[in-house]
Design a protein around this motif. Structure first.
Motif, short mmCIF file in Angstrom:
data_model
loop_
_atom_site.label_atom_id
_atom_site.label_comp_id
_atom_site.label_asym_id
_atom_site.label_seq_id
_atom_site.Cartn_x
_atom_site.Cartn_y
_atom_site.Cartn_z
N VAL A 125 9.63 -2.09 -2.06
CA VAL A 125 9.39 -2.00 -3.50
C VAL A 125 8.10 -2.74 -3.84
CG1 VAL A 125 10.26 -2.59 -5.80
CG2 VAL A 125 11.85 -1.75 -4.05
N ASN A 126 7.22 -2.06 -4.57
CA ASN A 126 5.95 -2.63 -4.98
C ASN A 126 6.19 -3.76 -5.98
OD1 ASN A 126 3.52 -2.73 -6.95
ND2 ASN A 126 2.74 -1.69 -5.12
N ASN A 127 5.38 -4.79 -5.91
CA ASN A 127 5.52 -5.94 -6.81
C ASN A 127 5.50 -5.54 -8.28
OD1 ASN A 127 5.55 -7.43 -4.49
ND2 ASN A 127 3.61 -8.46 -4.85
N ALA A 128 4.67 -4.58 -8.64
CA ALA A 128 4.57 -4.15 -10.04
C ALA A 128 5.87 -3.53 -10.53
CB ALA A 128 3.42 -3.15 -10.21
N VAL A 129 6.65 -2.97 -9.65
CA VAL A 129 7.93 -2.36 -10.03
C VAL A 129 8.91 -3.44 -10.50
CG1 VAL A 129 9.91 -1.04 -9.18
CG2 VAL A 129 7.59 -0.37 -8.55
N TYR A 130 8.88 -4.60 -9.87
CA TYR A 130 9.74 -5.69 -10.32
C TYR A 130 9.43 -6.04 -11.78
CZ TYR A 130 11.23 -6.50 -5.50
OH TYR A 130 11.77 -6.37 -4.25
N LEU A 131 8.15 -6.08 -12.12
CA LEU A 131 7.77 -6.36 -13.50
C LEU A 131 8.22 -5.26 -14.45
CD1 LEU A 131 4.21 -7.91 -13.12
CD2 LEU A 131 6.34 -9.05 -13.75
N LYS A 132 8.15 -4.02 -14.00
CA LYS A 132 8.63 -2.90 -14.81
C LYS A 132 10.11 -3.07 -15.10
CE LYS A 132 9.55 1.13 -12.94
NZ LYS A 132 9.46 2.42 -12.28
N TRP A 133 10.88 -3.48 -14.11
CA TRP A 133 12.32 -3.69 -14.29
C TRP A 133 12.59 -4.85 -15.24
CZ3 TRP A 133 13.49 -3.48 -8.35
CH2 TRP A 133 13.48 -2.15 -7.92
N VAL A 134 11.83 -5.92 -15.12
CA VAL A 134 12.00 -7.07 -16.01
C VAL A 134 11.72 -6.65 -17.46
CG1 VAL A 134 11.07 -9.33 -16.66
CG2 VAL A 134 11.52 -8.81 -14.25
N GLN A 135 10.62 -5.95 -17.66
CA GLN A 135 10.28 -5.52 -19.02
C GLN A 135 11.38 -4.60 -19.58
OE1 GLN A 135 6.29 -4.43 -19.96
NE2 GLN A 135 6.94 -2.96 -21.50
N ALA A 136 11.86 -3.68 -18.78
CA ALA A 136 12.92 -2.78 -19.24
C ALA A 136 14.17 -3.56 -19.62
CB ALA A 136 13.22 -1.74 -18.17
N ALA A 137 14.53 -4.55 -18.82
CA ALA A 137 15.75 -5.32 -19.09
C ALA A 137 15.61 -6.14 -20.36
CB ALA A 137 16.07 -6.22 -17.90
N VAL A 138 14.47 -6.80 -20.55
CA VAL A 138 14.27 -7.60 -21.76
C VAL A 138 14.31 -6.71 -23.00
CG1 VAL A 138 12.55 -8.97 -23.03
CG2 VAL A 138 13.05 -9.50 -20.63
N LEU A 139 13.63 -5.58 -22.95
CA LEU A 139 13.62 -4.68 -24.11
C LEU A 139 14.99 -4.05 -24.35
CD1 LEU A 139 10.09 -3.07 -23.76
CD2 LEU A 139 10.82 -4.93 -25.27
N ARG A 140 15.69 -3.68 -23.30
CA ARG A 140 17.05 -3.15 -23.46
C ARG A 140 17.96 -4.19 -24.10
NH1 ARG A 140 18.88 0.56 -18.41
NH2 ARG A 140 17.07 1.93 -18.34
N HIS A 141 17.80 -5.43 -23.70
CA HIS A 141 18.58 -6.52 -24.30
C HIS A 141 18.31 -6.58 -25.80
CE1 HIS A 141 19.16 -10.98 -25.09
NE2 HIS A 141 20.37 -10.50 -24.90
N ALA B 288 11.42 6.87 -4.47
CA ALA B 288 10.19 6.93 -3.67
C ALA B 288 8.97 6.39 -4.42
CB ALA B 288 9.94 8.36 -3.21
N ASP B 289 8.87 6.63 -5.72
CA ASP B 289 7.72 6.13 -6.49
C ASP B 289 7.69 4.60 -6.59
OD1 ASP B 289 6.75 8.66 -6.91
OD2 ASP B 289 7.53 8.83 -8.97
N ASP B 290 8.80 3.94 -6.29
CA ASP B 290 8.85 2.47 -6.33
C ASP B 290 8.31 1.83 -5.06
OD1 ASP B 290 10.17 2.65 -8.81
OD2 ASP B 290 12.15 2.59 -7.88
N ILE B 291 8.11 2.61 -4.02
CA ILE B 291 7.76 2.09 -2.69
C ILE B 291 6.25 2.06 -2.50
CG2 ILE B 291 8.08 2.46 -0.20
CD1 ILE B 291 10.64 1.66 -1.79
N ASP B 292 5.75 0.97 -1.92
CA ASP B 292 4.32 0.85 -1.66
C ASP B 292 3.99 1.19 -0.21
OD1 ASP B 292 5.00 -1.40 -0.14
OD2 ASP B 292 4.31 -2.83 -1.65
N GLU B 293 2.73 0.99 0.16
CA GLU B 293 2.27 1.34 1.51
C GLU B 293 2.91 0.48 2.61
OE1 GLU B 293 -0.38 -1.59 -0.40
OE2 GLU B 293 0.18 0.42 -1.00
N LEU B 294 3.54 -0.61 2.24
CA LEU B 294 4.22 -1.45 3.23
C LEU B 294 5.68 -1.01 3.44
CD1 LEU B 294 2.85 -4.93 2.13
CD2 LEU B 294 2.10 -3.52 4.06
#
Length: 140
Positions: free
Chosen positions: A26-42, A17-23
């Protein structure tokens, strides 16, 4: 999970639910959060602990192409591929998929910093070879 080349890392996420925006997607900023997590996990998966402690990564640039919206309770897979390391910079391509559907494609550039000085730092050749080998896949 199937074995992956070392320059590739993927993980799954369930949209909450915290990933969802008013529309309602998934909020655009969440995609960036996932990208950052994946790069750092790598990075954490491949680099030795002492190298991890001596370096930090910061995002320099993201270019995102949104293809389809993600929704509450979707299961998405974030897959990063390290395309190249050039000096202190790393260039990644990230795909965010729901099943066979591409939700977003992200090209990003990251800068490696010395964790003490916060200045750009090149990785040693033996560390670069861990990320961009010619050999077999690696499991983490």
């Amino acid at each position: 999970m199937t074995p992956q080349p070392v320059q590739t890392y993927e993980y799954g996420v369930d949209v909450v639910a915290d990933d969802i925006d008013e529309l309602g997607h998934v909020n655009n900023a969440v995609y960036l959060k996932w990208v950052q997590a994946a790069v750092l996990r790598h990075w954490y998966c491949v680099a030795p602990k002492e190298v991890i402690a001596a370096h930090l990564w910061v995002a320099v640039k993201h270019e995102i192409r949104y293809r389809r919206p993600g929704f509450l309770n979707d299961h998405v897979v974030i897959r990063v591929v390290l395309k190249k390391l050039l000096g202190a910079r790393a260039f990644y391509k990230t795909m965010i998929n729901r099943g066979d559907e591409v939700l977003a494609e992200v090209e990003s550039c990251w800068c490696c910093l010395d964790s003490v000085t916060n200045k750009p730092a090149r990785l040693a050749r033996d560390i670069v070879a861990r990320f961009l080998p010619v050999e077999a896949p690696r499991r983490c």
